[in-house]
Design a protein around this motif. Structure first.
Motif, PDB file in Angstrom:
ATOM      1  N   LEU A   1      41.389  31.512  31.028  1.00 14.25           N
ATOM      2  CA  LEU A   1      40.051  30.608  31.460  1.00 14.25           C
ATOM      3  C   LEU A   1      39.424  29.902  30.288  1.00 14.25           C
ATOM      4  O   LEU A   1      39.090  29.117  30.119  1.00 14.25           O
ATOM      5  CB  LEU A   1      38.990  31.559  32.181  1.00 14.25           C
ATOM      6  CG  LEU A   1      37.738  30.680  32.599  1.00 14.25           C
ATOM      7  CD1 LEU A   1      38.320  29.408  33.384  1.00 14.25           C
ATOM      8  CD2 LEU A   1      37.068  31.603  33.466  1.00 14.25           C
ATOM      9  N   ARG A   2      39.347  30.813  29.246  1.00 12.20           N
ATOM     10  CA  ARG A   2      38.826  30.415  27.914  1.00 12.20           C
ATOM     11  C   ARG A   2      39.701  29.248  27.285  1.00 12.20           C
ATOM     12  O   ARG A   2      39.106  28.292  26.818  1.00 12.20           O
ATOM     13  CB  ARG A   2      38.962  31.401  26.854  1.00 12.20           C
ATOM     14  CG  ARG A   2      38.110  31.338  25.584  1.00 12.20           C
ATOM     15  CD  ARG A   2      36.861  31.230  25.921  1.00 12.20           C
ATOM     16  NE  ARG A   2      36.166  30.143  25.719  1.00 12.20           N
ATOM     17  CZ  ARG A   2      34.753  29.751  25.978  1.00 12.20           C
ATOM     18  NH1 ARG A   2      34.114  30.895  26.768  1.00 12.20           N
ATOM     19  NH2 ARG A   2      34.264  28.623  25.937  1.00 12.20           N
ATOM     20  N   GLN A  53      34.744  34.716  31.842  1.00 12.71           N
ATOM     21  CA  GLN A  53      34.962  33.745  30.580  1.00 12.71           C
ATOM     22  C   GLN A  53      35.663  34.663  29.467  1.00 12.71           C
ATOM     23  O   GLN A  53      36.184  34.121  28.482  1.00 12.71           O
ATOM     24  CB  GLN A  53      33.578  33.317  30.095  1.00 12.71           C
ATOM     25  CG  GLN A  53      32.641  34.340  29.768  1.00 12.71           C
ATOM     26  CD  GLN A  53      31.271  33.814  29.130  1.00 12.71           C
ATOM     27  OE1 GLN A  53      31.221  32.709  28.645  1.00 12.71           O
ATOM     28  NE2 GLN A  53      30.044  34.358  29.664  1.00 12.71           N
ATOM     29  N   ALA A  54      35.813  36.025  29.734  1.00 12.67           N
ATOM     30  CA  ALA A  54      36.512  36.889  28.768  1.00 12.67           C
ATOM     31  C   ALA A  54      38.091  36.655  28.951  1.00 12.67           C
ATOM     32  O   ALA A  54      38.734  37.137  27.932  1.00 12.67           O
ATOM     33  CB  ALA A  54      35.974  38.300  29.057  1.00 12.67           C
ATOM     34  N   ALA A 111      37.735  29.908  38.718  1.00  8.19           N
ATOM     35  CA  ALA A 111      36.595  29.028  38.249  1.00  8.19           C
ATOM     36  C   ALA A 111      36.608  28.236  39.300  1.00  8.19           C
ATOM     37  O   ALA A 111      37.472  27.851  39.823  1.00  8.19           O
ATOM     38  CB  ALA A 111      36.897  28.562  36.936  1.00  8.19           C
ATOM     39  N   GLY A 112      35.628  27.095  39.386  1.00  7.61           N
ATOM     40  CA  GLY A 112      35.414  25.989  39.913  1.00  7.61           C
ATOM     41  C   GLY A 112      34.932  24.935  39.243  1.00  7.61           C
ATOM     42  O   GLY A 112      34.356  25.058  38.151  1.00  7.61           O
ATOM     43  N   ILE A 113      35.172  23.654  40.068  1.00  7.89           N
ATOM     44  CA  ILE A 113      34.587  22.420  39.309  1.00  7.89           C
ATOM     45  C   ILE A 113      33.460  22.009  40.370  1.00  7.89           C
ATOM     46  O   ILE A 113      33.977  21.711  41.584  1.00  7.89           O
ATOM     47  CB  ILE A 113      35.680  21.496  38.766  1.00  7.89           C
ATOM     48  CG1 ILE A 113      36.315  22.218  37.649  1.00  7.89           C
ATOM     49  CG2 ILE A 113      34.727  19.972  38.317  1.00  7.89           C
ATOM     50  CD1 ILE A 113      37.675  21.015  37.235  1.00  7.89           C
ATOM     51  N   ARG A 114      32.432  21.528  40.147  1.00 11.72           N
ATOM     52  CA  ARG A 114      31.161  20.958  40.925  1.00 11.72           C
ATOM     53  C   ARG A 114      30.489  20.186  40.408  1.00 11.72           C
ATOM     54  O   ARG A 114      30.264  20.224  39.271  1.00 11.72           O
ATOM     55  CB  ARG A 114      30.509  21.897  41.847  1.00 11.72           C
ATOM     56  CG  ARG A 114      31.619  22.870  42.908  1.00 11.72           C
ATOM     57  CD  ARG A 114      32.006  21.893  44.057  1.00 11.72           C
ATOM     58  NE  ARG A 114      32.873  22.422  45.002  1.00 11.72           N
ATOM     59  CZ  ARG A 114      34.216  22.856  44.879  1.00 11.72           C
ATOM     60  NH1 ARG A 114      34.687  22.560  43.938  1.00 11.72           N
ATOM     61  NH2 ARG A 114      34.693  23.618  45.906  1.00 11.72           N
ATOM     62  N   ILE A 115      29.805  19.200  41.001  1.00 15.62           N
ATOM     63  CA  ILE A 115      28.777  18.496  40.376  1.00 15.62           C
ATOM     64  C   ILE A 115      27.437  19.343  40.126  1.00 15.62           C
ATOM     65  O   ILE A 115      27.309  20.415  40.549  1.00 15.62           O
ATOM     66  CB  ILE A 115      28.145  17.343  41.359  1.00 15.62           C
ATOM     67  CG1 ILE A 115      29.356  16.229  41.560  1.00 15.62           C
ATOM     68  CG2 ILE A 115      27.050  16.702  41.012  1.00 15.62           C
ATOM     69  CD1 ILE A 115      28.845  15.263  42.663  1.00 15.62           C
TER      70      ILE A 115
END
Length: 301
Positions: free
Chosen positions: A287-288, A282-283, A144-148
């Motif tokens: 990550l969940r 997401q499964a 996963a990533g985090i971004r605006i």
């Protein structure tokens, strides 16, 4: 001629060898005895020799069959163990979670979240790659990533993990003492602005404003360009020029008075940070668990 799958017939062989019976093997596999018999005949044709001796009363392995079983059984056990391991992974959060995050996400999300997350999920290790550039999650091997929110690919699932950002033009008191305070966005054309260059696209960010319900942008002038928000804030803090940043990113500088906002009436509110990932990811329990922890952190603020 179509290539035969190397695994074809192996489950039938193992079942017949275990039960010494085609009928019992068929019952275990949920197929007919005729189907098992056909699978064994095909396997023996591939092997080029019989693997079972058959009579009306008895089924037994040939010498070649005994040797084949001795080699096949450990591999079968390994495959079974692999499926058992997958079952464990599917039931509880564990394994390595790889995240791509920009620097602004460290203070806002990562630092406050990790202590409790590690305590709650000690079997999940986190690999955090800090990079303001856009990344291809799948090509980079990230979960996963985090971004605006404005900069997330459309085919990704995005989960909000901070409130919206109110953007601000910020400067140090020492800068305003020398250069004065801009009263309108157009006044910025006579100021020194610290500009931001997108690391991937290499374009320069145009400062966004709103007036009378209409949004517009300016190519703010200045002799310094950076490619991360934290450096921009630090330079502004040192009186080098004005910067354009989110209020929450510069919260400590605003609280201490190291930076002061101007042009507030012209500044828009935009989407904050989102955790994003491919649909199928997401499964994963690891990550969940991170999604739940990040959204709980946002609700607590």
């Amino acid at each position: 001629m179509a290539r035969t799958d190397v695994f074809t017939g192996l489950s039938e062989f193992l079942a017949v060898a275990a039960h010494a019976s085609f009928r019992a093997a068929a019952a275990e596999l949920g197929v007919t005895p005729a189907a098992v018999s056909q699978a064994i005949r095909s396997l023996e044709a591939r092997a080029g020799m019989p693997l079972f001796q058959r009579t009306t009363r008895r089924v037994a392995l040939t010498e070649a069959g005994v040797d084949f079983l001795a080699r096949l059984k450990p591999a079968s056990n390994e495959i079974g163990d692999a499926f058992d391991a997958l079952s464990v992974l599917s039931q509880r959060p564990m394994g390595n979670l790889r995240l791509s995050v920009p620097r602004i996400a460290l203070d806002l999300v990562i630092y406050p979240l990790l202590p409790a997350f590690r305590q709650a999920f000690p079997d999940v290790t986190l690999e955090i790659d800090v990079d303001d550039a856009s990344v291809d999650l799948m090509a980079g091997g990230y979960d996963a990533g985090i971004r605006i929110g404005d900069f997330i690919e459309r085919d990704m699932i995005a989960v909000r993990i901070t409130p919206d950002f109110t953007w601000s033009v910020l400067g140090a008191p020492s800068y305003f003492t020398v250069r004065g305070r801009p009263q309108t966005p157009e006044d910025l054309m006579r100021h020194e602005c610290i500009r931001y260059r997108f690391p991937t696209a290499r374009t320069i960010y145009r400062w966004q404003f709103a007036r009378d319900g209409r949004e517009f942008s300016l190519d703010a002038p200045g002799g310094i360009l950076v490619n991360d928000h934290i450096s921009m804030i630090e330079l502004a803090r040192n009186g080098v020029g004005l910067c354009y940043s989110a209020d929450k990113v510069a919260a400590s500088e605003l609280a201490s008075g190291a930076l002061e906002p101007v042009l507030r009436r012209y500044l828009p509110t935009k989407p904050g940070l989102f955790l994003y990932f491919p649909t199928r990811s997401q499964a994963q329990p690891k990550l969940r668990a991170f999604i739940d922890a990040a959204t709980a952190l946002m609700r607590a603020k």
